[in-house]
Design a protein around this motif. Structure first.
Motif, mmCIF file in Angstrom:
data_model
loop_
_atom_site.group_PDB
_atom_site.id
_atom_site.type_symbol
_atom_site.label_atom_id
_atom_site.label_comp_id
_atom_site.label_asym_id
_atom_site.label_seq_id
_atom_site.Cartn_x
_atom_site.Cartn_y
_atom_site.Cartn_z
ATOM 1 N N ASP A 171 6.388 -7.413 0.915
ATOM 2 C CA ASP A 171 5.374 -8.248 1.555
ATOM 3 C C ASP A 171 5.908 -8.727 2.905
ATOM 4 N N ARG A 172 5.166 -8.451 3.975
ATOM 5 C CA ARG A 172 5.603 -8.832 5.316
ATOM 6 C C ARG A 172 5.161 -10.235 5.706
ATOM 7 N N GLU A 206 12.621 -15.975 1.978
ATOM 8 C CA GLU A 206 13.961 -15.644 1.513
ATOM 9 C C GLU A 206 13.934 -15.034 0.118
ATOM 10 N N GLY A 207 13.087 -15.560 -0.772
ATOM 11 C CA GLY A 207 12.977 -14.996 -2.114
ATOM 12 C C GLY A 207 12.441 -13.576 -2.088
ATOM 13 N N THR A 208 11.475 -13.334 -1.211
ATOM 14 C CA THR A 208 10.902 -11.994 -1.094
ATOM 15 C C THR A 208 11.933 -11.002 -0.569
ATOM 16 N N VAL A 209 12.714 -11.412 0.430
ATOM 17 C CA VAL A 209 13.744 -10.539 0.979
ATOM 18 C C VAL A 209 14.818 -10.254 -0.065
ATOM 19 N N ASP A 210 15.229 -11.273 -0.826
ATOM 20 C CA ASP A 210 16.224 -11.069 -1.878
ATOM 21 C C ASP A 210 15.733 -10.070 -2.915
ATOM 22 N N ASP A 211 14.460 -10.191 -3.308
ATOM 23 C CA ASP A 211 13.889 -9.264 -4.281
ATOM 24 C C ASP A 211 13.849 -7.847 -3.731
ATOM 25 N N TRP A 212 13.448 -7.710 -2.444
ATOM 26 C CA TRP A 212 13.386 -6.388 -1.817
ATOM 27 C C TRP A 212 14.775 -5.764 -1.719
ATOM 28 N N ARG A 213 15.770 -6.555 -1.339
ATOM 29 C CA ARG A 213 17.134 -6.037 -1.253
ATOM 30 C C ARG A 213 17.625 -5.548 -2.611
ATOM 31 N N SER A 214 17.303 -6.291 -3.646
ATOM 32 C CA SER A 214 17.731 -5.908 -4.982
ATOM 33 C C SER A 214 17.098 -4.583 -5.401
ATOM 34 N N ARG A 215 15.802 -4.438 -5.151
ATOM 35 C CA ARG A 215 15.126 -3.182 -5.484
ATOM 36 C C ARG A 215 15.662 -2.029 -4.640
ATOM 37 N N ARG A 216 15.961 -2.322 -3.376
ATOM 38 C CA ARG A 216 16.517 -1.295 -2.493
ATOM 39 C C ARG A 216 17.914 -0.881 -2.958
ATOM 40 N N SER A 217 18.711 -1.835 -3.383
ATOM 41 C CA SER A 217 20.063 -1.517 -3.848
ATOM 42 C C SER A 217 20.023 -0.635 -5.093
ATOM 43 N N GLN A 218 19.005 -0.806 -5.931
ATOM 44 C CA GLN A 218 18.880 0.035 -7.117
ATOM 45 C C GLN A 218 18.554 1.469 -6.751
ATOM 46 N N VAL A 219 17.695 1.639 -5.732
ATOM 47 C CA VAL A 219 17.384 2.992 -5.248
ATOM 48 C C VAL A 219 18.648 3.652 -4.704
ATOM 49 N N ILE A 220 19.398 2.910 -3.895
ATOM 50 C CA ILE A 220 20.614 3.456 -3.297
ATOM 51 C C ILE A 220 21.657 3.752 -4.368
ATOM 52 N N GLU A 221 21.789 2.871 -5.341
ATOM 53 C CA GLU A 221 22.747 3.102 -6.430
ATOM 54 C C GLU A 221 22.428 4.402 -7.162
ATOM 55 N N GLU A 222 21.177 4.633 -7.478
ATOM 56 C CA GLU A 222 20.777 5.851 -8.171
ATOM 57 C C GLU A 222 21.101 7.082 -7.338
ATOM 58 N N ASP A 235 20.698 -6.528 9.656
ATOM 59 C CA ASP A 235 20.525 -5.332 8.839
ATOM 60 C C ASP A 235 21.051 -5.639 7.443
ATOM 61 N N SER A 236 20.430 -5.064 6.440
ATOM 62 C CA SER A 236 20.752 -5.404 5.054
ATOM 63 C C SER A 236 21.767 -4.472 4.407
ATOM 64 N N SER A 237 22.207 -3.429 5.117
ATOM 65 C CA SER A 237 23.020 -2.391 4.484
ATOM 66 C C SER A 237 24.317 -2.926 3.888
#
Length: 251
Positions: free
Chosen positions: A70-71, A77-93, A117-119
């Motif tokens: 959601d932009r 901050e909660g939305t960004v934290d959730d997005w980072r977590s979902r993104r980290s799962q994609v990268i982990e896989e 940057d979130s990397s």
């Protein structure tokens, strides 16, 4: 031990690539890309172009789907934290499936991996979960901030004076204390319009073929920038813009 490079590739010009980055690309076995959808295909295209130009023939490329977010959230901050977590799962896989123990993988990061940057945070989150182990190295790149100042031929700071890098959300809350020069990133709401008496040096898609630059007193160029930004976003489906606000010396 697996190794990962976070490689800053600059603000959009392939010539922004440093020698250090080119050498790291040449040592990479697997490149990991996140696809942001058809409207942002040009973001992937530049990465693929760089890979073709500097990588070894045996390299592999793996693409994952970047999660949406959601932009305009109520809880930013909660939305960004959730997005980072979902993104980290994609990268982990992607890493677990495609990076062997003795291989080197790379993520090509727009601008510089250490600036908005979130990397870095995502890789740390992947390591913390413990599903895969690796070491990583950060290769700095030319940021959109540096590229913007260079294109406008202005220094970021004035003699003996600081400048601050912030976001549009923060600028909308008020001008930062103790500085007269403010670089603003991630400003979807165009917060600069609240400061008509300062000078602005604005740029979108800096370093690319679609680069747009505007400058002047905010009171004189704000309407043009707002319209230009809206039209460009409609045309390309996305926009990357940055600007420097500068209080005149007599203020």
């Amino acid at each position: 031990m697996r190794k990962i490079y976070l490689i800053g590739i600059g603000a959009g010009d392939p010539d922004h690539l440093t020698l250090q980055a080119a050498k790291a690309i040449g040592r990479t076995d697997v490149f990991f890309l996140l696809d942001k959808g058809e409207l942002k295909a040009s973001l992937v295209d530049l990465r693929e172009r760089i890979v073709r130009g500097y990588s070894k023939p045996s390299r592999r490329m793996v693409t994952g789907r970047d999660p949406d977010r959601d932009r305009t959230p109520a809880d930013y901050e909660g939305t960004v934290d959730d997005w980072r977590s979902r993104r980290s799962q994609v990268i982990e896989e992607m890493l677990v499936e495609h990076l062997k123990e003795d291989e080197t993988g790379s993520f090509l990061v727009w601008g510089d991996p250490t600036l908005y940057d979130s990397s870095l945070a995502i890789l740390e989150e992947v390591l913390a979960r413990g599903a895969i182990d690796f070491e990583y190295e950060v290769i700095p790149g030319i940021s959109s901030v540096s590229a913007l100042a260079a294109k406008h031929r202005v220094p970021l700071n004035r003699v003996g004076r600081p400048y601050q890098v912030t976001t549009g959300r923060r600028l909308a809350e008020g001008w930062p204390e103790g500085v007269d020069d403010v670089v603003v990133m991630l400003d979807a709401q165009q917060a600069f319009t609240a400061y008509p008496d300062v000078d602005i040096f604005w740029g979108a898609y800096v370093g690319t073929e679609d680069e747009i630059l505007r400058s002047g007193r905010v009171s004189e160029v704000a309407d043009e920038i707002v319209k230009t930004r809206t039209d460009a976003r409609t045309e390309h489906g996305w926009i990357m813009d940055t600007y420097l606000l500068r209080r005149p010396q007599d203020q």
